[in-house]
Structure formats: C-alpha cells, structure tokens
Scaffold this motif. Structure first.
Motif, mmCIF file in Angstrom:
data_model
loop_
_atom_site.group_PDB
_atom_site.id
_atom_site.type_symbol
_atom_site.label_atom_id
_atom_site.label_comp_id
_atom_site.label_asym_id
_atom_site.label_seq_id
_atom_site.Cartn_x
_atom_site.Cartn_y
_atom_site.Cartn_z
ATOM 1 N N TYR A 189 0.800 -1.227 0.000
ATOM 2 C CA TYR A 189 0.000 0.000 0.000
ATOM 3 C C TYR A 189 0.834 1.278 0.000
ATOM 4 C CZ TYR A 189 -3.450 -3.499 0.774
ATOM 5 O OH TYR A 189 -4.216 -4.624 0.612
ATOM 6 N N GLN A 190 2.145 1.152 -0.204
ATOM 7 C CA GLN A 190 3.046 2.285 -0.395
ATOM 8 C C GLN A 190 3.051 3.293 0.758
ATOM 9 O OE1 GLN A 190 0.999 1.303 -3.431
ATOM 10 N NE2 GLN A 190 2.721 -0.103 -3.302
ATOM 11 N N LEU A 191 2.774 2.840 1.958
ATOM 12 C CA LEU A 191 2.895 3.691 3.139
ATOM 13 C C LEU A 191 4.248 3.400 3.774
ATOM 14 C CD1 LEU A 191 -0.632 3.466 4.803
ATOM 15 C CD2 LEU A 191 0.196 5.108 3.115
ATOM 16 N N LEU A 192 5.168 4.337 3.657
ATOM 17 C CA LEU A 192 6.527 4.146 4.146
ATOM 18 C C LEU A 192 6.649 4.696 5.558
ATOM 19 C CD1 LEU A 192 9.465 3.289 3.576
ATOM 20 C CD2 LEU A 192 9.839 5.603 2.663
ATOM 21 N N GLY A 193 7.228 3.897 6.460
ATOM 22 C CA GLY A 193 7.415 4.325 7.837
ATOM 23 C C GLY A 193 6.326 3.773 8.747
ATOM 24 N N ASP A 194 6.231 4.342 9.948
ATOM 25 C CA ASP A 194 5.239 3.882 10.911
ATOM 26 C C ASP A 194 3.835 4.036 10.334
ATOM 27 O OD1 ASP A 194 7.457 3.614 12.479
ATOM 28 O OD2 ASP A 194 6.764 4.936 14.092
ATOM 29 N N ALA A 195 3.028 2.991 10.454
ATOM 30 C CA ALA A 195 1.707 3.023 9.824
ATOM 31 C C ALA A 195 0.771 2.041 10.499
ATOM 32 C CB ALA A 195 1.820 2.692 8.331
ATOM 33 N N ILE A 196 -0.532 2.316 10.332
ATOM 34 C CA ILE A 196 -1.582 1.397 10.768
ATOM 35 C C ILE A 196 -2.594 1.295 9.644
ATOM 36 C CG2 ILE A 196 -2.692 3.311 12.016
ATOM 37 C CD1 ILE A 196 -3.982 1.231 13.856
ATOM 38 N N VAL A 197 -2.961 0.061 9.296
ATOM 39 C CA VAL A 197 -3.975 -0.161 8.268
ATOM 40 C C VAL A 197 -5.073 -1.052 8.839
ATOM 41 C CG1 VAL A 197 -2.340 0.094 6.367
ATOM 42 C CG2 VAL A 197 -2.806 -2.193 7.288
ATOM 43 N N ALA A 198 -6.250 -0.941 8.253
ATOM 44 C CA ALA A 198 -7.390 -1.764 8.664
ATOM 45 C C ALA A 198 -8.039 -2.379 7.440
ATOM 46 C CB ALA A 198 -8.408 -0.927 9.437
ATOM 47 N N PHE A 199 -8.526 -3.607 7.590
ATOM 48 C CA PHE A 199 -9.232 -4.297 6.510
ATOM 49 C C PHE A 199 -10.099 -5.373 7.128
ATOM 50 C CE2 PHE A 199 -5.103 -6.264 7.136
ATOM 51 C CZ PHE A 199 -5.390 -7.606 7.265
ATOM 52 N N SER A 200 -11.143 -5.752 6.424
ATOM 53 C CA SER A 200 -12.030 -6.813 6.911
ATOM 54 C C SER A 200 -11.810 -8.082 6.107
ATOM 55 C CB SER A 200 -13.494 -6.380 6.838
ATOM 56 O OG SER A 200 -13.864 -6.145 5.506
ATOM 57 N N GLY A 201 -12.193 -9.198 6.699
ATOM 58 C CA GLY A 201 -12.075 -10.471 6.019
ATOM 59 C C GLY A 201 -12.109 -11.630 6.999
ATOM 60 N N GLU A 202 -12.157 -12.833 6.442
ATOM 61 C CA GLU A 202 -12.086 -14.038 7.261
ATOM 62 C C GLU A 202 -10.721 -14.118 7.930
ATOM 63 O OE1 GLU A 202 -12.534 -18.912 6.748
ATOM 64 O OE2 GLU A 202 -12.096 -17.640 5.028
ATOM 65 N N VAL A 203 -10.688 -14.637 9.144
ATOM 66 C CA VAL A 203 -9.423 -14.863 9.855
ATOM 67 C C VAL A 203 -9.308 -16.347 10.154
ATOM 68 C CG1 VAL A 203 -8.131 -14.435 11.983
ATOM 69 C CG2 VAL A 203 -9.317 -12.553 10.840
#
Length: 204
Positions: free
Chosen positions: A47-61
């Motif tokens: 997702y081309q986020l360089l450095g400290d980051a937090i992302v969220a997404f849904s889906g089966e685990v």
C-alpha cells in the motif's frame, strides 16, 4: 486498492526531525488474514505507506498453529478462526518489544473508548476485549529484524469460532469502516500527543 499518502509540510518536517508521524489507511478490499501478513514492510510493499503506519481491513481470519506468534497458543494447539473480522496491522520501526506491547495495549484502550462512545460496555483484560464472558478481540505484538508489529482483530461475525465470542454486528456497530477509521485516528492522536508532551517538558 492502493492509495499513496502525500505528507503535508508539517508532517514532513516532523518525519525529518524524528518526530511522530503515523500513516493510516482503511483498505476497501477484503483480505483473508492467516498470520502471514504480520511481517515487516507488508504495509509498504502492498500500500506504499513508508514508515510507521496502521492499516485496517475486513475479512475471514484463519490462523493455523504454524503461522501463530503466541507460543502459549502454539503449545495449546489453539488456532484462531472467525468468519469475519476487522483487522488492524500496525508497524513501528524500532526494536523495543516492551514498547510494542505497551502500544498494543494503548490501541486496545483506543478501541474500548470508541466502543464506549457508542454506549457499548466493554471490559479490557490484558490485551483483549470482552463483552461479559464473550471475547471480542484477538491481538499480538512481536518484533522483526527492522520493526515491531501488532495485529488486532475484532469479530464482526462469530459463527464457528473456537471459543465463546461476540461480534460488532451483534453489538449494533453498522458502519465498520467509520468505526475502524475512528479507532486508527484515536491511536494516531495519542502518539502525536505523547510526542508533543515529550517535547514541551523543560529539563533542569
């Protein structure tokens, strides 16, 4: 879907000075989480986020034992499964596992506060959230050669989970994206405020 993040001048200045800059992104596509995403640079490479980051997404685990980080769960042969979760992956580029665990718990507090804004009573026990005796979350913090990594998953639906659980859907949380974005922004603000507090203290 990929989205490039362009830092404003103030954020670039903070990053150049070693300050706190936390990128956030809600990923629209559904992603099946199986533990292999909890690796360094997964966020940057995808997702081309360089450095400290937090992302969220849904889906089966569905995390099999051989992909699990928690050794206690491995020894218990306790796999993780949920038909649908909102997942958060956090990466900080340092090597302090104690700090990562504290950040993990700070993020759980951010989620707890966001739920309480929706008048949902939730209990935090260590690094997990419960509604009564039913578990809402899974979470883990770990280290890599270049960073510390945190995964937090919140049940949305619970059919087939291996332990008694509760999901956001049953709790009346309808807009999962807005909820996730609010949790991420709470965490981002906490880190920024911690950095500001450190900078404004006068030493003697």
């Amino acid at each position: 879907s990929c989205r490039l993040s362009i830092l404003p001048a103030q954020s670039r200045k903070l990053k150049e000075s070693g300050g706190c800059v936390m990128e956030t992104l809600y990923i629209q596509e559904k992603i099946k989480y199986d533990g292999r995403q909890l690796v360094p640079h997964w966020i940057y490479q995808n997702y081309q986020l360089l450095g400290d980051a937090i992302v969220a997404f849904s889906g089966e685990v569905n995390v099999p034992v051989d992909h699990m980080v928690d050794l206690a769960d491995v020894m218990d042969q306790a796999y993780i499964y949920s038909p649908l979760m909102i997942n958060f992956i956090i990466e900080h580029f340092n090597h302090d596992l104690n700090l990562a665990i504290m950040r993990q718990r700070l993020f759980m507090v951010c989620i707890k506060e966001e739920l309480e804004q929706l008048e949902i009573r939730v209990t935090r026990r260590n690094d997990d959230l419960y509604i009564g005796k039913n578990k809402l979350s899974v979470s883990i913090a770990t280290t890599s050669l270049v960073s510390t990594l945190i995964h937090v998953g919140l049940n949305i639906e619970t059919e087939g989970t291996p332990v008694p659980t509760v999901g956001l859907k049953a709790l009346g949380v309808k807009d999962i994206q807005s909820f996730a974005e609010n949790c991420m922004m709470r965490y981002k603000r906490e880190l920024e405020q911690i950095y500001d507090a450190r900078c404004k203290v006068r030493t003697r």
